[in-house]
Design a protein around this motif. Structure first.
Motif, PDB file in Angstrom:
ATOM      1  N   VAL A 501       0.859  -1.180   0.000  1.00 17.55           N
ATOM      2  CA  VAL A 501       0.000   0.000   0.000  1.00 17.55           C
ATOM      3  C   VAL A 501       0.893   1.226   0.000  1.00 17.55           C
ATOM      4  N   SER A 502       0.644   2.123  -0.942  1.00 14.12           N
ATOM      5  CA  SER A 502       1.381   3.374  -1.033  1.00 14.12           C
ATOM      6  C   SER A 502       0.411   4.450  -1.486  1.00 14.12           C
ATOM      7  N   GLY A 503       0.252   5.467  -0.677  1.00 20.99           N
ATOM      8  CA  GLY A 503      -0.719   6.492  -0.996  1.00 20.99           C
ATOM      9  C   GLY A 503      -2.122   5.919  -0.949  1.00 20.99           C
ATOM     10  N   SER A 504      -2.847   6.089  -2.035  1.00 23.11           N
ATOM     11  CA  SER A 504      -4.214   5.561  -2.088  1.00 23.11           C
ATOM     12  C   SER A 504      -4.309   4.346  -2.999  1.00 23.11           C
ATOM     13  N   VAL A 505      -3.148   3.746  -3.325  1.00 21.67           N
ATOM     14  CA  VAL A 505      -3.123   2.623  -4.253  1.00 21.67           C
ATOM     15  C   VAL A 505      -2.550   1.392  -3.556  1.00 21.67           C
ATOM     16  N   LEU A 589     -11.121  -2.509  17.456  1.00 22.39           N
ATOM     17  CA  LEU A 589     -12.151  -1.484  17.639  1.00 22.39           C
ATOM     18  C   LEU A 589     -12.137  -0.453  16.520  1.00 22.39           C
ATOM     19  N   LEU A 590     -11.249  -0.661  15.530  1.00 25.20           N
ATOM     20  CA  LEU A 590     -11.169   0.235  14.382  1.00 25.20           C
ATOM     21  C   LEU A 590     -11.678  -0.468  13.135  1.00 25.20           C
ATOM     22  N   THR A 591     -12.349   0.272  12.275  1.00 22.22           N
ATOM     23  CA  THR A 591     -12.854  -0.277  11.009  1.00 22.22           C
ATOM     24  C   THR A 591     -12.324   0.556   9.852  1.00 22.22           C
ATOM     25  N   ILE A 592     -12.205  -0.124   8.699  1.00 21.77           N
ATOM     26  CA  ILE A 592     -11.807   0.559   7.469  1.00 21.77           C
ATOM     27  C   ILE A 592     -12.896   0.332   6.436  1.00 21.77           C
ATOM     28  N   ALA A 593     -13.380   1.404   5.844  1.00 26.14           N
ATOM     29  CA  ALA A 593     -14.385   1.308   4.783  1.00 26.14           C
ATOM     30  C   ALA A 593     -14.312   2.556   3.926  1.00 26.14           C
ATOM     31  N   GLY A 595     -12.043   3.833   2.204  1.00 24.49           N
ATOM     32  CA  GLY A 595     -10.841   4.637   2.361  1.00 24.49           C
ATOM     33  C   GLY A 595     -10.754   5.413   3.650  1.00 24.49           C
ATOM     34  N   LYS A 596     -11.674   5.164   4.592  1.00 27.03           N
ATOM     35  CA  LYS A 596     -11.677   5.890   5.861  1.00 27.03           C
ATOM     36  C   LYS A 596     -11.502   4.928   7.025  1.00 27.03           C
ATOM     37  N   ILE A 597     -10.791   5.383   8.052  1.00 28.50           N
ATOM     38  CA  ILE A 597     -10.596   4.612   9.278  1.00 28.50           C
ATOM     39  C   ILE A 597     -11.381   5.297  10.388  1.00 28.50           C
ATOM     40  N   THR A 598     -12.236   4.536  11.050  1.00 27.61           N
ATOM     41  CA  THR A 598     -13.037   5.100  12.145  1.00 27.61           C
ATOM     42  C   THR A 598     -12.999   4.158  13.333  1.00 27.61           C
ATOM     43  N   SER A 599     -13.155   4.726  14.505  1.00 24.48           N
ATOM     44  CA  SER A 599     -13.220   3.934  15.725  1.00 24.48           C
ATOM     45  C   SER A 599     -14.669   3.627  16.053  1.00 24.48           C
ATOM     46  N   TYR A 600     -14.870   2.656  16.968  1.00 22.80           N
ATOM     47  CA  TYR A 600     -16.222   2.223  17.325  1.00 22.80           C
ATOM     48  C   TYR A 600     -17.035   3.352  17.944  1.00 22.80           C
ATOM     49  N   ASP A 601     -16.340   4.313  18.618  1.00 20.74           N
ATOM     50  CA  ASP A 601     -17.061   5.380  19.310  1.00 20.74           C
ATOM     51  C   ASP A 601     -17.079   6.683  18.529  1.00 20.74           C
ATOM     52  N   GLY A 602     -16.499   6.685  17.320  1.00 24.01           N
ATOM     53  CA  GLY A 602     -16.508   7.875  16.488  1.00 24.01           C
ATOM     54  C   GLY A 602     -15.474   8.917  16.840  1.00 24.01           C
ATOM     55  N   VAL A 603     -14.660   8.649  17.878  1.00 22.56           N
ATOM     56  CA  VAL A 603     -13.634   9.616  18.276  1.00 22.56           C
ATOM     57  C   VAL A 603     -12.557   9.745  17.201  1.00 22.56           C
ATOM     58  N   SER A 605     -11.447   9.436  13.309  1.00 25.31           N
ATOM     59  CA  SER A 605     -11.909   9.394  11.926  1.00 25.31           C
ATOM     60  C   SER A 605     -10.833  10.026  11.054  1.00 25.31           C
ATOM     61  N   THR A 606     -10.250   9.225  10.191  1.00 23.75           N
ATOM     62  CA  THR A 606      -9.195   9.708   9.311  1.00 23.75           C
ATOM     63  C   THR A 606      -9.208   8.877   8.030  1.00 23.75           C
ATOM     64  N   THR A 607      -8.471   9.298   7.045  1.00 23.70           N
ATOM     65  CA  THR A 607      -8.391   8.530   5.796  1.00 23.70           C
ATOM     66  C   THR A 607      -7.190   7.600   5.833  1.00 23.70           C
TER      67      THR A 607
END
Length: 788
Positions: A501-505, A589-593, A595-603, A605-607
């Motif tokens: 994985v490099s950048g968005s590819v 407790l983290l999910t990826i969907a 192109g975004k990474i989010t935690s279970y509690d919403g605290v 949120s990043t790409t």
């Protein structure tokens, strides 16, 4: 394996071969609709990246390749099925203007023979010819016509010998090979041989020689390297095995031979033959020029492996209620001139000789022998297809003898998870066979044809055929089949993959060859699912990558897909661990969907791109299923990793005066474990059913005293769009196999195995004839007059 050693790859379009099954058009139950927006991930109908290029005719195959200073190759092949070579004179050919090299057996610097399982097949025949079309010599010239003329100018003196073409006579004939005529004998013993049933039915069945008939004939390009090695560009389905065979033939270290996989224009076994690569490499090494060979259709028919013609004798014992008591069988397979994968085909035939039915006592004798017929080898569903036609014929006979509905008789004997195969192996994988059979049995039957002149094109024989509506009988028949997945009998089914994985590819590096089965698309889906990255590139395949094994038995979905998943999950962990540590939580407790990474509690949120912060992450992983073991001297052993099942109901119209058959409809239910790509799964099932249709009605590579008759598409009849029936995929049972990555099972082979048996069953129902030969001859479909 960890993330400190990987292979390189460059960006570019995905190297995917599209689904071949759409060659024959038919009415197919539509796959489930997908949500709006670009589909991605497991369970979505992700389209093949190269679909547009293939439909537009711009996708490059080996036959399209070019190189500076290119020479053209031609191969001289034997016109005889069996002959002793007295002399070979190449002087005239070598002296022709434009000819750069002529090579024979004397010019092979390394191993003179090769083979996937047994090294018994010569690169060029030296003292004896064992089949029609066997290579004798090869020529490199500056024009393809010059090469062909020079090959024809090679003077070969033959002492023609009587060919051995009847496999039953091979046991007593003079040895055709130093290893003898018998390749393998498997005596299966299961239960009590003295047990008998109240009802006994017997049958003799013959299965013909089906050719893979790929849309693109064999082709390749060999380029000499500065280090004295060679690179070969071809449609290989097992590049590392091809490299090792070539290196041994050329007397080179494997590192000095590189196989680069080009687009594969269809592969169902014929791409495992090395008859193109070896002459090409020898000529490139001899001349110092790139050398290209593009086989004619006749050469393709003569050179690659075909389905094993098989003779089967069966005796079924049952009680008065139709419950099977004992099955006795003799199976004789014709390997042709060389062993190839015939031992594997025989093991599958013997192990599945009773079908997906509970049989407490089974006694099977299986043999595979050499003859002077065309070579046989791996073709989709090898071994399993031949016995399916026979044991389903027996089930129809038993149902008729007892006066029981054929579907009901099958249901009374059907196999389930936990039952035991005649090899002694317990069926531990999901086996929803009763559910499959019930689904096709209960699916509504098609309407009867109208007795209307405007509808006469629907009659057997087609538009303006000779059929009369009053002579047409409709028949309904069933087939229930099974195939094994992955290799068998101790085969080491390992595969390796790297995910970067490099950048968005993301890039997938895996030597699993895309043959049309959809692996490249699946690899993209896996990475999309695990890493949430939409832009996934699958690198082209060559032998600089770690080996992944052959593209057969659905193994790349399992082992190579499993390796890609493991590598992707390792990259996911590398990506998420710093974030999880920063926020004091676990990576679970983290999910990826999307192109975004989010935690279970919403605290959090990043790409994915922000989390990478310019870094490149990568990992390499392997997948190796649980081991198997060879069948022992009584045919017992845990020989298979997993099994897939299928049920087909065929509806046919038969002109009982002319013997012409029209398949009106095929309804199929299949055990798939999990649908990974709905559109692709439907296309693969349709393709398998269509290939089975050809085996049932039209496809038979005919020979006369070992001589192939009319090796072209005027003499070998493939189904066309006018022959294709309506196909209804009535049920896909998604009962996941817990030991398989994603729980998925192989899809392509089992419809090929099952549909010929179902069509033959339907013709029996329409005509009352035994129909014991495939493909079905017109005389076998002519009803016997009442009182005859």
């Amino acid at each position: 394996m960890g993330g400190n050693a990987g292979a390189g790859g460059s960006g570019g379009p995905d190297d995917v071969t599209g689904v071949l099954g759409a060659l024959v058009t038919s009415s197919v139950t539509a796959p489930a609709p997908v949500p709006d927006g670009p589909p991605q991930g497991i369970g979505a109908s992700v389209p093949a990246a190269d679909a547009a290029a293939k439909t537009q005719g711009t996708f490059p195959y080996a036959a399209d390749l070019w190189a500076e200073g290119l020479l053209w190759a031609a191969v001289l092949r034997s016109p005889h099925p069996h002959a002793r070579i007295v002399s070979i004179d190449t002087a005239t050919a070598a002296a022709m203007p434009g000819v750069h090299a002529v090579v024979t057996h004397a010019d092979v610097p390394g191993d003179a023979a090769h083979g996937r399982r047994v090294a018994d097949r010569p690169v060029f025949a030296s003292d004896v010819v064992r089949h029609h079309g066997e290579p004798i010599a090869a020529v490199a010239a500056d024009h393809p016509d010059t090469a062909r003329l020079a090959a024809a100018a090679i003077a070969v003196e033959y002492e023609v010998l009587e060919p051995v073409t009847d496999p039953e006579l091979a046991f007593s004939a003079e040895p055709l090979h130093p290893d003898g005529n018998l390749i393998r004998h498997i005596p299966l013993r299961f239960g009590d041989p003295e047990v008998t049933g109240e009802v006994v039915v017997e049958g003799l069945y013959r299965i013909g020689r089906q050719d893979p008939a790929p849309i693109g004939a064999e082709a390749g390009l060999a380029v000499p390297r500065p280090d004295g090695g060679v690179e070969i560009y071809c449609a290989s389905t097992d590049p590392h095995a091809d490299r090792d065979l070539a290196a041994a033939c050329f007397a080179l270290e494997p590192e000095r031979v590189k196989i680069v996989v080009t687009g594969v224009p269809g592969a169902m076994g014929d791409r495992e033959d090395s008859g193109i690569q070896l002459p090409l490499g020898l000529l490139a090494l001899r001349t110092g020029h790139p050398v290209k060979l593009a086989a004619t259709r006749e050469e393709s028919f003569l050179s690659h492996a075909h389905r094993h013609p098989t003779l089967l004798r069966y005796r079924h014992h049952a009680d008065a209620e139709g419950k099977l008591v004992k099955v006795e069988a003799q199976i004789l397979m014709d390997a042709g001139a060389y062993a190839d994968s015939s031992s594997d085909a025989l093991a599958a035939a013997v192990a599945f000789a009773c079908g997906p039915y509970v049989v407490p006592h089974a006694f099977v004798e299986g043999w595979v022998v050499r003859t002077n017929n065309p070579p046989s080898g791996h073709v989709r569903g090898e071994g399993a297809m031949q016995v399916c036609a026979a044991y389903e014929g027996q089930m129809d006979k038993l149902a008729a003898r007892l006066g029981i509905d054929p579907a009901e008789l099958r249901m009374r004997n059907i196999m389930a998870t936990g039952d035991i195969l005649p090899t002694g192996q317990t069926v531990t994988c999901p086996a929803p066979v009763a559910e499959l059979l019930a689904a096709v049995r209960d699916f509504p039957l098609p309407a009867l044809p109208k007795d209307d002149p405007e509808e006469e094109w629907l009659l057997p024989g087609g538009l303006e055929g000779a059929g009369e509506p009053g002579a047409v009988r409709r028949g309904v028949g069933y087939g229930v089949g099974m195939v094994h997945m992955l290799g068998a009998e101790g085969a080491d089914e390992v595969s390796t993959a790297t995910v970067k994985v490099s950048g968005s590819v993301a890039t997938v590096i895996c030597a699993a060859v895309e043959t049309g089965q959809g692996f490249s698309t699946l690899a993209r889906q896996i990475v999309q699912e695990v890493l949430g990255i939409t832009d996934v590139y699958v690198a082209p395949v060559d032998t600089d990558q770690p080996p992944c094994g052959p593209a057969a038995h659905g193994r790349h979905t399992w082992v190579s897909g499993g390796a890609v998943e493991r590598a992707a999950r390792m990259v996911r962990t590398q990506l998420l661990q710093p974030l999880a540590a920063q926020f004091g939580m676990s990576t679970e407790l983290l999910t990826i969907a999307d192109g975004k990474i989010t935690s279970y509690d919403g605290v959090l949120s990043t790409t994915v791109a922000e989390a990478l912060d310019g870094k490149e992450l990568w990992a390499t992983a392997q997948c190796r299923p649980h081991p198997t073991e060879p069948l022992d001297e009584t045919g017992q052993g845990d020989a298979f990793v997993g099994i897939a099942f299928c049920a087909v109901r065929a509806v046919v119209d038969v002109d009982v005066e002319l013997g012409s058959v029209r398949v009106v409809e095929m309804a199929v239910a299949q055990d798939v474990g999990r649908v990974l790509n709905p559109a692709q799964a439907h296309a693969r099932i349709e393709a398998g059913l269509t290939q089975g249709l050809g085996a049932a009605l039209t496809e038979n590579l005919r020979t006369s005293a070992g001589q192939v008759r009319r090796p072209d598409f005027s003499g070998y009849a493939l189904p066309t769009s006018l022959d294709a029936p309506d196909i209804h995929i009535v049920k896909l049972v998604e009962e996941r196999d817990v030991v398989a990555p994603f729980g998925a099972k192989a899809i392509s082979a089992v419809p090929v195995v099952t549909s010929p048996a179902a069509i033959a069953s339907a013709v029996r129902a329409a005509t009352g004839r035994p129909v014991n030969r495939l493909p079905i001859r017109p005389q076998a479909a002519v009803a016997v007059p009442t009182g005859a």
